[in-house]
Design a protein around this motif. Sequence first.
Motif, short mmCIF file in Angstrom:
data_model
loop_
_atom_site.label_atom_id
_atom_site.label_comp_id
_atom_site.label_asym_id
_atom_site.label_seq_id
_atom_site.Cartn_x
_atom_site.Cartn_y
_atom_site.Cartn_z
N SER A 1 31.63 30.77 48.04
CA SER A 1 32.75 30.67 47.11
C SER A 1 33.58 29.43 47.41
O SER A 1 34.09 28.78 46.50
CB SER A 1 33.65 31.91 47.19
OG SER A 1 33.07 33.00 46.51
N ASN B 1 37.49 38.18 43.81
CA ASN B 1 38.77 37.53 43.56
C ASN B 1 39.89 38.20 44.34
O ASN B 1 39.69 39.26 44.96
CB ASN B 1 39.10 37.54 42.06
CG ASN B 1 39.99 36.40 41.63
OD1 ASN B 1 40.45 35.61 42.46
ND2 ASN B 1 40.24 36.30 40.35
N ARG C 1 30.44 29.61 42.05
CA ARG C 1 31.88 29.49 42.28
C ARG C 1 32.25 28.24 43.07
O ARG C 1 33.30 27.66 42.86
CB ARG C 1 32.38 30.74 43.03
CG ARG C 1 32.27 32.01 42.21
CD ARG C 1 32.80 33.21 42.97
NE ARG C 1 32.00 33.57 44.13
CZ ARG C 1 30.90 34.31 44.07
NH1 ARG C 1 30.44 34.75 42.91
NH2 ARG C 1 30.23 34.63 45.18
N SER D 1 33.58 28.65 37.30
CA SER D 1 34.59 28.66 38.36
C SER D 1 34.71 27.31 39.04
O SER D 1 35.79 26.92 39.46
CB SER D 1 34.25 29.73 39.42
OG SER D 1 34.29 31.02 38.87
#
Length: 382
Positions: free
Chosen positions: A317, A73, A278, A226
């Motif tokens: 991600s 993050n 994610r 996520s």
Amino acid sequence: QWSETSGITWKQAIPGAGWSTPLILEGKVWITTASLTGRTMSALCLDEKTGDILWEKTLITNDNPEPLANKVNSYASSTGAIESGRVYFHFGAYGTFCLDTTSYETLWQRRDITLSHWRGPASSLVLAGDRLVLTMEGADQQYFVALSTADGKTLWRRDRSTAYNDEKDGIPANSGDMRKGFSTPLLVPVGDKVQVISNGSKACWAYDLATGQEIWQVTYETHSPSSRAVYDSETKQVFVNTGLGKAEIWAIRLDETTLGNVTDSHVNWKFFKRAAKRSSPVLMKGHLYMANDGVVSCVDIKTGEDRWAERAGGEYSASLLANQDLLYCCDEDGGTFIIKAAPTFELVAENRLDAGMMASPAVSGSALFLRTRTHLYRIDAP
């Protein structure tokens, strides 16, 4: 086709670290970033044609930011929202801002919507007409707020009523990990209401956009999702990622009978192989495509059957991007894998940049905007 030495219209270094997706409108590109320590959080505006930085400002200074405790993050992971004349930036509990896109003046800000993020903020803003929906899911509180776009005032707040079942002697276990979520809500019109659908820890909820009233829920055992849900209007199904622990994709039938707890009545199928951690999936031509752990996969949305799963790239991600025929899959190592959006696998191209991508790609016209850990790129169709 592109690389660091060919096919790039422009490349601009972005200071600091941030995984938010660029916002593009009226010839300008807006982006957020933050220092690695989180002591400063900033916004930049670039010229869409040239990549030149037109404006840059530190919006937040913080002497004591909460540690991220999360290696994937950043302090600027939340993507903002934009409309003609106004751009909105969100840094979770650290602040939400509305700026004039011509004068760069701050029209309003909110610094009083707080919680303990624990692993850092990541949920993005949702702009819906005259309101802005904030997802505030932390270790200590989990709630949603709708703000007026005109002045930033609160229109409604709704606390999650999820039963987390994680307390020991009245204290949440796992430092709040079992309560936290990172996903961004999806707006779906159903009957005379627009539903705010949000998959969080232990449950997915739908709320009325107008009032914040709870409409339905499904419950599960997993936590910390996520990726964003996606909706298919033909089959009237919403596809939800249940999060970490044993991530699954659930297909939930969505109509005016979807009310209350519908875990046992409206879940059409569940898919548990290679569900994304994610990266948000995309829906195209009756198939759901997703990427996780270096594998891109395809699932039939009517049956939940696995169509194909092929290795492509590293960890993901960034959310997937699709046009009518192609998938664009950007991994954390800097690769973009372009794959046919079809029930049989075909790799069309593989392109690579120096740094990996955590931010999701953006599009303006026929131009592709890719944000790596260090730079923002514009790539135009030949």
